[in-house]
Enzyme design. Sequence first.
Site, PDB file in Angstrom:
ATOM      1  N   THR A   1       0.871  -1.176   0.000  1.00 26.70           N
ATOM      2  CA  THR A   1       0.000   0.000   0.000  1.00 26.70           C
ATOM      3  C   THR A   1       0.904   1.220   0.000  1.00 26.70           C
ATOM      4  OG1 THR A   1      -1.643  -1.183   1.314  1.00 26.70           O
ATOM      5  CG2 THR A   1      -1.871   1.209   1.169  1.00 26.70           C
TER       6      THR A   1
ATOM      7  N   LYS B   1      -7.370   1.659  -2.824  1.00 22.68           N
ATOM      8  CA  LYS B   1      -6.897   1.105  -1.551  1.00 22.68           C
ATOM      9  C   LYS B   1      -6.954   2.172  -0.451  1.00 22.68           C
ATOM     10  CE  LYS B   1      -4.847  -1.510   1.519  1.00 22.68           C
ATOM     11  NZ  LYS B   1      -5.412  -2.708   2.134  1.00 22.68           N
TER      12      LYS B   1
ATOM     13  N   LYS C   1       0.407   5.159   8.268  1.00 21.35           N
ATOM     14  CA  LYS C   1       1.004   5.496   6.959  1.00 21.35           C
ATOM     15  C   LYS C   1      -0.093   5.702   5.904  1.00 21.35           C
ATOM     16  CE  LYS C   1       1.731   1.873   4.780  1.00 21.35           C
ATOM     17  NZ  LYS C   1       1.512   0.830   3.828  1.00 21.35           N
TER      18      LYS C   1
HETATM   19  P1  NAP Z   1       5.640  -6.484   7.162  1.00 18.09           P
HETATM   20  O1  NAP Z   1       5.383  -7.750   7.900  1.00 18.09           O
HETATM   21  O2  NAP Z   1       6.447  -5.422   7.802  1.00 18.09           O
HETATM   22  O3  NAP Z   1       6.291  -6.884   5.744  1.00 18.09           O
HETATM   23  C1  NAP Z   1       7.070  -6.035   4.955  1.00 18.09           C
HETATM   24  C2  NAP Z   1       8.358  -6.795   4.628  1.00 18.09           C
HETATM   25  O4  NAP Z   1       9.093  -6.070   3.634  1.00 18.09           O
HETATM   26  C3  NAP Z   1       9.251  -6.946   5.850  1.00 18.09           C
HETATM   27  O5  NAP Z   1       9.601  -8.302   6.011  1.00 18.09           O
HETATM   28  C4  NAP Z   1      10.447  -6.057   5.519  1.00 18.09           C
HETATM   29  O6  NAP Z   1      11.675  -6.522   5.985  1.00 18.09           O
HETATM   30  C5  NAP Z   1      10.459  -6.087   4.009  1.00 18.09           C
HETATM   31  N1  NAP Z   1      11.107  -4.907   3.445  1.00 18.09           N
HETATM   32  C6  NAP Z   1      10.844  -3.611   3.678  1.00 18.09           C
HETATM   33  N2  NAP Z   1      11.647  -2.823   2.965  1.00 18.09           N
HETATM   34  C7  NAP Z   1      12.449  -3.643   2.262  1.00 18.09           C
HETATM   35  C8  NAP Z   1      13.494  -3.425   1.346  1.00 18.09           C
HETATM   36  N3  NAP Z   1      13.865  -2.186   0.998  1.00 18.09           N
HETATM   37  N4  NAP Z   1      14.108  -4.508   0.810  1.00 18.09           N
HETATM   38  C9  NAP Z   1      13.735  -5.764   1.180  1.00 18.09           C
HETATM   39  N5  NAP Z   1      12.751  -6.029   2.037  1.00 18.09           N
HETATM   40  C10 NAP Z   1      12.116  -4.974   2.567  1.00 18.09           C
HETATM   41  O7  NAP Z   1       4.239  -5.816   6.742  1.00 18.09           O
HETATM   42  P2  NAP Z   1       2.931  -6.481   6.091  1.00 18.09           P
HETATM   43  O8  NAP Z   1       1.860  -6.519   7.112  1.00 18.09           O
HETATM   44  O9  NAP Z   1       3.275  -7.694   5.338  1.00 18.09           O
HETATM   45  O10 NAP Z   1       2.523  -5.305   5.092  1.00 18.09           O
HETATM   46  C11 NAP Z   1       3.222  -5.062   3.888  1.00 18.09           C
HETATM   47  C12 NAP Z   1       2.463  -3.987   3.091  1.00 18.09           C
HETATM   48  O11 NAP Z   1       1.139  -4.453   2.818  1.00 18.09           O
HETATM   49  C13 NAP Z   1       2.293  -2.661   3.825  1.00 18.09           C
HETATM   50  O12 NAP Z   1       2.367  -1.603   2.902  1.00 18.09           O
HETATM   51  C14 NAP Z   1       0.889  -2.771   4.414  1.00 18.09           C
HETATM   52  O13 NAP Z   1       0.306  -1.505   4.604  1.00 18.09           O
HETATM   53  C15 NAP Z   1       0.186  -3.559   3.319  1.00 18.09           C
HETATM   54  N6  NAP Z   1      -0.967  -4.390   3.735  1.00 18.09           N
HETATM   55  C16 NAP Z   1      -0.945  -5.099   4.897  1.00 18.09           C
HETATM   56  C17 NAP Z   1      -2.044  -5.869   5.244  1.00 18.09           C
HETATM   57  C18 NAP Z   1      -2.083  -6.668   6.525  1.00 18.09           C
HETATM   58  O14 NAP Z   1      -3.185  -7.065   6.935  1.00 18.09           O
HETATM   59  N7  NAP Z   1      -0.975  -6.944   7.158  1.00 18.09           N
HETATM   60  C19 NAP Z   1      -3.159  -5.928   4.390  1.00 18.09           C
HETATM   61  C20 NAP Z   1      -3.130  -5.229   3.193  1.00 18.09           C
HETATM   62  C21 NAP Z   1      -2.030  -4.455   2.873  1.00 18.09           C
HETATM   63  P3  NAP Z   1      11.998  -6.693   7.559  1.00 18.09           P
HETATM   64  O15 NAP Z   1      11.585  -8.104   7.831  1.00 18.09           O
HETATM   65  O16 NAP Z   1      13.457  -6.470   7.665  1.00 18.09           O
HETATM   66  O17 NAP Z   1      11.180  -5.666   8.279  1.00 18.09           O
END
Ligand code: NAP
Length: 334
Positions: free
Chosen positions: A101, A176, A244
């Site tokens: 997102t 979104k 965010k």
């Molecule tokens: P998350 O668990 O923090 O996953 C993001 C992953 O991306 C982390 O493992 C992070 O690494 C990695 N990352 C970040 N920057 C990076 C980079 N430059 N190079 C390589 N890896 C990188 O978060 P999430 O819940 O999966 O959410 C991810 C996205 O989806 C967000 O934008 C969120 O708003 C969106 N989203 C989430 C949900 C939900 O229910 N969770 C639903 C819809 C949309 P690290 O492990 O080192 O932190």
Amino acid sequence: MPTRPIRKVSFIGTGIMGAPIAGHLMDAGYELTVYNRTKDKAQALLDRGAKWAPDVQSAALGADVVFTMVGYPQDVEEVYLERDGLIRSTAKGAWMVDLTTSSPQLARDIHDAAEVEDKHAFDCPVTGGQQGAVDGTLTLMVGADEKDVEPLKPLLESFSSKVYYLGGPGRGQTVKLCNQVSLALAMVGYAEALALAERSGVDQETMLDVVSHGMGGTTAMSRLAPRSLAGDFKPGFMAEHLRKDLGLALQEAEDLGFALPATEAANSLYDILCTVGGSRMGTQAISLLYQDDETGAAAGLNWSKIDEHDHEHDHEHDHEHDHHDHGHHHAHEH
Ligand code: NAP
């Protein structure tokens, strides 16, 4: 439009959402390569036979498609637009699909940069939460026309149950953000309903049951209010990510010259939650703002951080302190 069949898929960002989505792509038979900032979080996929890429450039190498599911717009910008980023490092004709997102404008910039290099990039944010990712039943919001992403459809369908083609770059992100505005108000809505029931001495579970059967019910209430009540604040969706998203929505509204006052209020509440230590809790932790200090502290919040934060803020703006209402929005009396 590349005619070569899609076999090699890379996935960058194997966190809460990315890991299960990548797993569905493996289940569908694609050869998967993964890269994540923290390698541990890719381990389950590596154990299943995915290949490890040590950086973005290696993930790009030879991939027919690269999916990204990172955290913030800054992460998206880094992964795509830096010197060794995806725009440069992928092969001609490759596809790039951003599931994060992120900002609609950034999605348009990435799309345009890819076109210049004879590559294809589009935004494809998702909704349905961690459970939807695990079950492979996400809803996808594609910033492209269906006919322009035809070869990608089997991949998208491997982890979704509904795909909306919204007709142009950035439009997936815009829809979104609409979802997030609506979600945030639903979260704050049920948190305040719980608070009102508790203070009135009404059984909260009964109240939730009644409201869920009427117009005041929401999916957020049905799925997350029970977790709030049970004191389960583990993240499916982290509070800092919703903050965010609300920031992005408010920016979009400002750019368009109008106000979203209720979103601003919800944003302030999530900002407070993040400031007092709830940033990596699930969004359902918003209900803690309406509970007493002991309950908040037991869940891991530290209300003294808000005073430090306010003081820093006051100094920054050189405000007088004496008559300043700290504006806790802290719903209980000290
Ligand atoms: P998350 O668990 O923090 O996953 C993001 C992953 O991306 C982390 O493992 C992070 O690494 C990695 N990352 C970040 N920057 C990076 C980079 N430059 N190079 C390589 N890896 C990188 O978060 P999430 O819940 O999966 O959410 C991810 C996205 O989806 C967000 O934008 C969120 O708003 C969106 N989203 C989430 C949900 C939900 O229910 N969770 C639903 C819809 C949309 P690290 O492990 O080192 O932190």
